[in-house]
Design an enzyme around this catalytic site. Structure first.
Site, PDB file in Angstrom:
ATOM      1  N   HIS A  22      31.635  32.507  30.434  1.00 34.19           N
ATOM      2  CA  HIS A  22      31.820  31.787  31.700  1.00 34.19           C
ATOM      3  C   HIS A  22      30.814  30.635  31.809  1.00 34.19           C
ATOM      4  O   HIS A  22      29.695  30.834  32.298  1.00 34.19           O
ATOM      5  CB  HIS A  22      31.644  32.748  32.871  1.00 34.19           C
ATOM      6  CG  HIS A  22      32.606  33.899  32.852  1.00 34.19           C
ATOM      7  ND1 HIS A  22      32.451  34.974  31.998  1.00 34.19           N
ATOM      8  CD2 HIS A  22      33.734  34.148  33.586  1.00 34.19           C
ATOM      9  CE1 HIS A  22      33.440  35.838  32.206  1.00 34.19           C
ATOM     10  NE2 HIS A  22      34.224  35.356  33.163  1.00 34.19           N
ATOM     11  N   HIS A  38      35.654  27.974  34.754  1.00 38.94           N
ATOM     12  CA  HIS A  38      35.061  29.247  35.165  1.00 38.94           C
ATOM     13  C   HIS A  38      34.883  30.230  34.016  1.00 38.94           C
ATOM     14  O   HIS A  38      33.777  30.669  33.737  1.00 38.94           O
ATOM     15  CB  HIS A  38      35.905  29.900  36.253  1.00 38.94           C
ATOM     16  CG  HIS A  38      35.486  31.305  36.570  1.00 38.94           C
ATOM     17  ND1 HIS A  38      34.425  31.587  37.405  1.00 38.94           N
ATOM     18  CD2 HIS A  38      35.962  32.509  36.137  1.00 38.94           C
ATOM     19  CE1 HIS A  38      34.266  32.905  37.474  1.00 38.94           C
ATOM     20  NE2 HIS A  38      35.188  33.481  36.717  1.00 38.94           N
TER      21      HIS A  38
END
Length: 527
Positions: free
Chosen positions: A27, A263
């Site tokens: 991430h 993300h």
């Protein structure tokens, strides 16, 4: 912001992106967006010492958004925590590495709590703030504030969506935990897209309603604004603080910045090269750290060591002036001393008559609390039924930090996370309680207790169909199998006084295993 500060911040970004790209998973959005927050906090505001990561008076930092773990690992590497090396960063998300996908307490030096389930870190931070205030009340003397630090926690939109955060922060505001400072990484992006899809509430107003001071930072990359916000948070001695930092997820990567795709997936080779070029790094170098950046972090550590040395001097004077408090300090931090309960005849003596094991448990708990002053805890608004009130102490509150009875309210999942945080803090032996059927609400955080190997004690009363009149909604049947299926989690279902006493003795003397006592409302014979 100096050029060296900027280079150091961008080094955190590039190390994070490199590790995620090499792992082919991870991430990058949070580390890229929050690098400046992490840098400013660790450099200017947190008292910490990489050479003594368990220092009792260190400021605690919890990354509640645990998926952004490379932000934390990069900081720990640059500061020299546990000799976390570049090679360790290269093993990000690999089996057995010191840099797992989400931070793991007890595995990587410098990690204060295992996080991953969003919101969990928020609850544990509240628990640490409660523990800090209690320990300060117990040990501090005029001129000797040996417990004098803050609890910082960082999370994003997902953490704010989770119900556990509302439960925990509602209690934090009620208790006026002024040493708790929450950073909200507000980038308006979730995995599925804009947060407007499912999350349009006014978070600032919600926290004001909780009783927080709310501070907004318009640019999460502006060190001066972050510095000013933390100073403002520390200045408020009555309330916890929420610092809302407006950030851009995936900051610095032209094609990913501000998008949902930043993300939870690697940037990709092309985007990684563009990120490095954009930030002034050589796109053909990987895991590169300039010597001047390493030197910058070494200089920061030297300044932190001076604060640490001053505290050590203060603590030595404190111990000399207050030998009785030094003895108490050692007792609070001695996890071996609980073993002597097995040899306590009074603890195991009982009257030979039928009695509910919840009543037996209440008597035993009070015997323990009278013997060991660092036992404390409470119930999710069920203390009279759970028999968990300590008769030897007052209630903990905003006006009485020394109390050992805690009122968690009807907040089972937050209660358990808070209990975890109290245990992680150190020096305390905490318990939490509710009806056994509501262990369904407790379970996610009990699982974290087991994963972290922290010996939080769980008191579950009103076992099985014996609760009768309340009907099936309050009759726990499958819950026993659920808890016993948790690896590293011990469950006792005692049948009489002696078994309940052994269960409590085991729970209180356990060093790395959480323990549950499942207790009856109905009377049972002494076997």
């Amino acid at each position: 912001m100096s050029d060296l500060d900027l280079r150091s911040i961008n080094t955190i970004r590039v190390l994070s992106a490199d590790a995620i790209q090499k792992a082919k998973s991870g991430h990058p959005g949070l580390p890229l967006g929050c690098a400046a927050i992490g840098y400013e906090l660790f450099k200017e505001h947190m008292n910490h010492n990489p050479k003594d990561p368990a220092w009792a008076n260190r400021d605690r930092f919890i990354l509640s958004g645990g998926h952004g773990s490379m932000l934390l690992y990069s900081l720990l590497h640059l500061y020299g925590y546990g000799n976390l090396s570049i090679e360790d960063l290269k093993q990000f998300r690999q089996f057995g590495s010191l840099t797992p996908g989400h931070p793991e307490y007890g595995h990587t030096v410098g990690v204060e709590a295992t996080t991953g389930p969003l919101g969990a870190g928020m609850g544990m931070a509240v628990g640490m703030a409660i523990a800090q205030s209690h320990m300060a009340e117990v040990f501090n003397k005029d001129g000797y504030n040996i417990i004098d630090h803050y609890i910082y926690v960082l999370g994003g939109d997902g953490c704010m969506m989770e119900g556990i955060s509302s439960e925990a922060f509602s209690l934090a505001g009620t208790l006026g935990l002024d040493r708790l400072i929450v950073f909200y990484d507000s980038n308006n992006i979730s995995i599925e897209g804009s947060t407007d899809l499912a999350f349009t509430e006014d978070v600032a107003k919600r926290f004001e309603a909780f009783g927080f001071q709310v501070i907004e930072v318009a640019d999460g990359n502006d060190l001066d604004l972050i510095d000013k916000a933390v100073a403002e948070a520390k200045a408020d001695k009555e309330r916890p603080s929420l610092i809302i930092c407006k950030t851009k997820i995936g900051f610095g990567c032209p094609k990913k910045e501000g998008t949902a795709s930043a993300h939870g997936e690697p940037l990709g080779d092309e985007n990684l090269a563009e990120l490095k070029t954009n930030l002034g790094f050589n796109p053909d170098e990987f895991f590169h750290v300039d010597e001047e950046v390493y030197d910058n972090f070494k200089d920061i550590v030297k300044k932190k060591e001076a604060v640490y040395d001053e505290w050590q001097k203060l603590f030595a004077e404190y111990c000399e002036k207050y030998p009785d408090m030094k003895k108490k300090w050692d007792e609070y931090h001695d996890t071996d001393r609980f073993k002597d309960i097995f040899d306590d005849e009074d603890f195991f003596s009982y009257e030979d008559k039928p009695e509910a094991t919840r009543n037996v448990s209440g008597k035993l708990l009070n015997k323990l609390a009278a013997k060991y002053e660092n036992i404390l805890g409470g119930s999710a608004d069920l203390a009279p039924s759970n028999k968990t009130k300590l008769s030897c102490s007052d209630d903990y509150s905003k006006n009485n930090r020394g109390g050992r009875n805690f009122h968690f309210g009807v907040r089972e999942i937050a209660m358990t996370a808070i209990g975890n945080g109290m245990m992680l803090y150190g020096g305390l032996k905490a318990y939490v309680a509710t009806f056994f059927v509501f262990s369904d609400y407790v379970k996610p955080m009990a699982r974290l207790s087991a994963i972290m190997q922290i010996p939080l004690t769980f008191v579950f009363t009103h076992d099985s169909i014996g609760v009768g009149e309340d009907g099936p909604t309050h009759e726990p049947v499958e819950q026993l199998a659920m808890l016993r299926a948790l690896p590293g989690f011990v469950v006792f279902r005692p049948a009489d006084y002696t078994e309940t006493a052994v269960a409590w003795a085991y729970a209180i003397s356990s060093k790395n295993t959480p323990t549950a006592l499942v207790l009856t409302r109905q009377n049972l014979p002494q076997l």
